[in-house]
Design a protein around this motif. Sequence first.
Motif, PDB file in Angstrom:
ATOM      1  N   GLY A 100      25.359 -34.203  -7.808  1.00 15.92           N
ATOM      2  CA  GLY A 100      24.053 -33.993  -7.007  1.00 15.92           C
ATOM      3  C   GLY A 100      23.642 -32.999  -6.671  1.00 15.92           C
ATOM      4  N   GLY A 101      22.622 -32.955  -5.734  1.00 16.79           N
ATOM      5  CA  GLY A 101      22.089 -31.824  -5.400  1.00 16.79           C
ATOM      6  C   GLY A 101      21.105 -32.003  -4.009  1.00 16.79           C
ATOM      7  N   ARG A 102      20.422 -30.822  -3.500  1.00 15.82           N
ATOM      8  CA  ARG A 102      19.937 -30.985  -2.353  1.00 15.82           C
ATOM      9  C   ARG A 102      18.460 -30.227  -2.520  1.00 15.82           C
ATOM     10  NH1 ARG A 102      23.142 -28.381   2.196  1.00 15.82           N
ATOM     11  NH2 ARG A 102      24.213 -27.161   0.471  1.00 15.82           N
ATOM     12  N   SER A 103      17.543 -30.589  -1.713  1.00 12.76           N
ATOM     13  CA  SER A 103      16.158 -29.835  -1.953  1.00 12.76           C
ATOM     14  C   SER A 103      15.655 -29.790  -0.587  1.00 12.76           C
ATOM     15  CB  SER A 103      15.158 -30.820  -2.306  1.00 12.76           C
ATOM     16  OG  SER A 103      15.384 -31.132  -3.750  1.00 12.76           O
ATOM     17  N   PHE A 104      15.189 -28.599  -0.145  1.00  7.46           N
ATOM     18  CA  PHE A 104      14.609 -28.065   1.190  1.00  7.46           C
ATOM     19  C   PHE A 104      13.251 -27.819   1.094  1.00  7.46           C
ATOM     20  CE2 PHE A 104      19.049 -26.929   0.545  1.00  7.46           C
ATOM     21  CZ  PHE A 104      19.655 -27.211   1.619  1.00  7.46           C
ATOM     22  N   TYR A 105      12.338 -28.075   2.368  1.00  6.10           N
ATOM     23  CA  TYR A 105      11.174 -27.697   2.294  1.00  6.10           C
ATOM     24  C   TYR A 105      11.143 -26.852   3.436  1.00  6.10           C
ATOM     25  CZ  TYR A 105       6.103 -27.904   3.206  1.00  6.10           C
ATOM     26  OH  TYR A 105       4.863 -27.680   3.535  1.00  6.10           O
ATOM     27  N   LEU A 228      20.501 -26.700  -6.356  1.00  3.26           N
ATOM     28  CA  LEU A 228      19.858 -26.516  -4.946  1.00  3.26           C
ATOM     29  C   LEU A 228      18.387 -26.160  -5.089  1.00  3.26           C
ATOM     30  CD1 LEU A 228      22.352 -24.017  -3.355  1.00  3.26           C
ATOM     31  CD2 LEU A 228      21.830 -26.526  -2.590  1.00  3.26           C
ATOM     32  N   ALA A 229      17.492 -26.819  -4.450  1.00  4.70           N
ATOM     33  CA  ALA A 229      15.763 -26.464  -4.744  1.00  4.70           C
ATOM     34  C   ALA A 229      15.295 -26.132  -3.356  1.00  4.70           C
ATOM     35  CB  ALA A 229      15.214 -27.600  -5.367  1.00  4.70           C
ATOM     36  N   TYR A 230      14.587 -25.021  -3.423  1.00  2.00           N
ATOM     37  CA  TYR A 230      13.805 -24.589  -2.136  1.00  2.00           C
ATOM     38  C   TYR A 230      12.366 -24.365  -2.375  1.00  2.00           C
ATOM     39  CZ  TYR A 230      18.464 -22.978  -0.847  1.00  2.00           C
ATOM     40  OH  TYR A 230      19.945 -22.997  -0.601  1.00  2.00           O
ATOM     41  N   PHE A 231      11.745 -25.373  -1.543  1.00  2.00           N
ATOM     42  CA  PHE A 231      10.163 -25.443  -1.721  1.00  2.00           C
ATOM     43  C   PHE A 231       9.623 -24.563  -0.557  1.00  2.00           C
ATOM     44  CE2 PHE A 231      11.579 -29.254  -3.656  1.00  2.00           C
ATOM     45  CZ  PHE A 231      10.949 -29.253  -4.953  1.00  2.00           C
ATOM     46  N   ASP A 232       8.585 -23.886  -0.974  1.00  2.00           N
ATOM     47  CA  ASP A 232       7.959 -22.629   0.088  1.00  2.00           C
ATOM     48  C   ASP A 232       9.166 -22.190   0.841  1.00  2.00           C
ATOM     49  OD1 ASP A 232       5.775 -21.619   1.393  1.00  2.00           O
ATOM     50  OD2 ASP A 232       5.407 -23.327   2.780  1.00  2.00           O
ATOM     51  N   SER A 378       8.515 -34.099 -13.290  1.00  2.00           N
ATOM     52  CA  SER A 378       9.016 -33.098 -12.597  1.00  2.00           C
ATOM     53  C   SER A 378       8.568 -31.800 -12.507  1.00  2.00           C
ATOM     54  CB  SER A 378      10.676 -32.885 -13.220  1.00  2.00           C
ATOM     55  OG  SER A 378      11.265 -34.157 -12.934  1.00  2.00           O
ATOM     56  N   THR A 379       7.837 -31.348 -13.514  1.00  2.00           N
ATOM     57  CA  THR A 379       7.171 -30.021 -13.790  1.00  2.00           C
ATOM     58  C   THR A 379       5.938 -29.922 -12.936  1.00  2.00           C
ATOM     59  OG1 THR A 379       7.850 -29.925 -16.038  1.00  2.00           O
ATOM     60  CG2 THR A 379       6.211 -28.345 -15.353  1.00  2.00           C
ATOM     61  N   GLU A 380       5.195 -31.220 -12.687  1.00  2.00           N
ATOM     62  CA  GLU A 380       3.991 -30.922 -12.055  1.00  2.00           C
ATOM     63  C   GLU A 380       4.634 -31.231 -10.536  1.00  2.00           C
ATOM     64  OE1 GLU A 380       1.156 -33.445 -15.160  1.00  2.00           O
ATOM     65  OE2 GLU A 380       2.270 -34.685 -13.481  1.00  2.00           O
ATOM     66  N   PHE A 381       5.513 -31.607 -10.045  1.00  2.00           N
ATOM     67  CA  PHE A 381       6.185 -31.448  -8.956  1.00  2.00           C
ATOM     68  C   PHE A 381       6.721 -29.906  -8.438  1.00  2.00           C
ATOM     69  CE2 PHE A 381       8.286 -32.101  -4.973  1.00  2.00           C
ATOM     70  CZ  PHE A 381       7.731 -32.896  -4.147  1.00  2.00           C
ATOM     71  N   MET A 382       7.277 -29.493  -9.327  1.00  2.00           N
ATOM     72  CA  MET A 382       8.058 -28.204  -9.141  1.00  2.00           C
ATOM     73  C   MET A 382       7.022 -27.073  -9.459  1.00  2.00           C
ATOM     74  SD  MET A 382      10.955 -29.085  -8.626  1.00  2.00           S
ATOM     75  CE  MET A 382      11.968 -27.385  -8.673  1.00  2.00           C
ATOM     76  N   ALA A 383       6.036 -27.167 -10.253  1.00  2.00           N
ATOM     77  CA  ALA A 383       5.079 -26.026 -10.629  1.00  2.00           C
ATOM     78  C   ALA A 383       3.530 -26.789 -10.465  1.00  2.00           C
ATOM     79  CB  ALA A 383       5.346 -25.116 -11.718  1.00  2.00           C
ATOM     80  N   PRO A 384       2.913 -27.079  -9.214  1.00  2.00           N
ATOM     81  CA  PRO A 384       1.711 -27.979  -9.441  1.00  2.00           C
ATOM     82  C   PRO A 384       0.501 -27.285 -10.383  1.00  2.00           C
ATOM     83  CG  PRO A 384       2.778 -27.754  -7.354  1.00  2.00           C
ATOM     84  CD  PRO A 384       3.334 -26.952  -7.875  1.00  2.00           C
TER      85      PRO A 384
END
Length: 567
Positions: A100-105, A228-232, A378-384
């Motif tokens: 699995g994994g984790r995403s952070f905003y 691991l995914a980091y948004f902004d 997924s792409t539209e969310f990762m790179a709008p």
Amino acid sequence: MNTEFKPYPFEARHYDARLPELVDGREQARHPVMIVGGGPVGFAIALGLAKHGVRSVLIEADESVCYGSRAICISRRSLEIIERLGALDGFLAKGLPWTGGRSFYRNDEVLHFTMPQDENQKLPPMVNLAQYHIEQFLLDAAERHADLIEIRWRTRVTAVQQDAHGATLTLATPAGDYEVRTDWLVAADGGRSTVRDALGLKLTGTSYEGRYVIVDILLDSARPTERLAYFDPASNPGSTVLVHKQPDNVWRIDYQLRDGEDAEEAVKPENVMPRVQSLLDMMGETAPWSPIWITIYKANALTLERYRHGRVLFAGDAAHLVPIFGVRGANSGIDDADNLAWKLAWVVQGRASARLLDSYSDERVFATHENLSYGTKSTEFMAPPSFAFELMRTAVLSLALAHPGVRSLINPRQTSAIAYTASPLNAVSDTLASGPAPGAVLPECPLSIFDRGSMSEGYLTDLVGPCFTALYFSANGAVPPAVDALDAAFASRDVPFRLVPLTQHEPADVTRRCGWDHTGRLFPIYGAAADTLYLVRPDGHVLGRWQGAGDTLAQRALDALDHALRA
């Protein structure tokens, strides 16, 4: 931070070009199959053909396996295929499994996802392994089949012509140029496919504007293996960063460029190093690190409309380009290879008409559209791709911390096995309470396997070989005479076949190879009562399933086989 580039902790073997015997610039031997492209897909096709006894010649422009991490996540479905190809040991010994994994905003964790993993599974849902390792392990397996797989390194395709009987390739090597003929040509030569260009074919679909810099670094860290995914993040405001741990203390970092950034400037080490350092600072990583490799990536959702064009077949990135989000690229290519190899082998050996190869195109084009659908989301969310998508993403991320219901919109939807629900090969079948329908992949389950009087612990997929397999479910392993006669009936059609009895109770006859459902889970997973038969294709997809008397089951299985090989 050490800005001096370090080599990968991996040493590739290098090979020279060698010319075959030529007369007037043409090779005299004609080959049944030639494969262009020595990446994971090309090697998987060659190995798949070899498992069915078909010889191939593989053409590779480079002198060794690839450099750079490239494809790094191998799915459970791909591992199942790789096990059938005889190359699994290296993948499990070197690869890093994860679930699995984790995403952070910004500073907050907004998603913690896990992929399907339970006590029935033999293999992990995903392993991280750089593409140079993937190619090396497949190459090692190919070299063990040197009688059936010939690899020609430092050999480039410069022209392709085809007719109703095969294709002619013009090849360039440092030792000289020559022509060669083949009955069938498989193009697995990547996103910039020379074969595709030579035939004047174009990929169609969507190319996204968002660009990602990909950086491999050496870093000794005890962090667990997860996505691991980091948004902004503070290290790269307004964009997205992905981080994956790989073997040998190699870390893969993908970070999105901001609008207006110049791509050529962005990949210069003096611009990459500060961003990586800022990310590692944010993550709390304090160990020294060194860069290894830098490249740039742009998401594409593109495909050919058909993957068979006369005597030329396309697979992997030569056939389709899938966004990296959800790790569907190499995995979908390995699935292409698994689907194509047995069908091409059957055609080459005269067991089926060439129309069987049209089903390869039908099934894999369908799978590509499924992959593109998930990959596009997924792409539209990762790179709008627009201001509206960016607003939606910001709203979802802002709400996710306090409202768990919206977190599914952040989930990257990792790749999973695709069922060929509309395949022309699927047989008319019975409706069962549960279990894989025609076109679906076999679910895994542990079993006790009896063989020639001995018993071992194993799994259902251990009983499925590179052939058609009939799984006959019964109470004690007894097989009706008509079902038992399927061995002879398949042999009369010159079709490799295996009959596997599966029992609810410990079998009375332990001299026959069979599986005992000692956990009590197998029969419910398959919706099976006594007198249930599943007919399984060589690639592990269900061809048909039925319940009833033995003579009826046998006839329906034979009808399904005849339909598939003449579809």
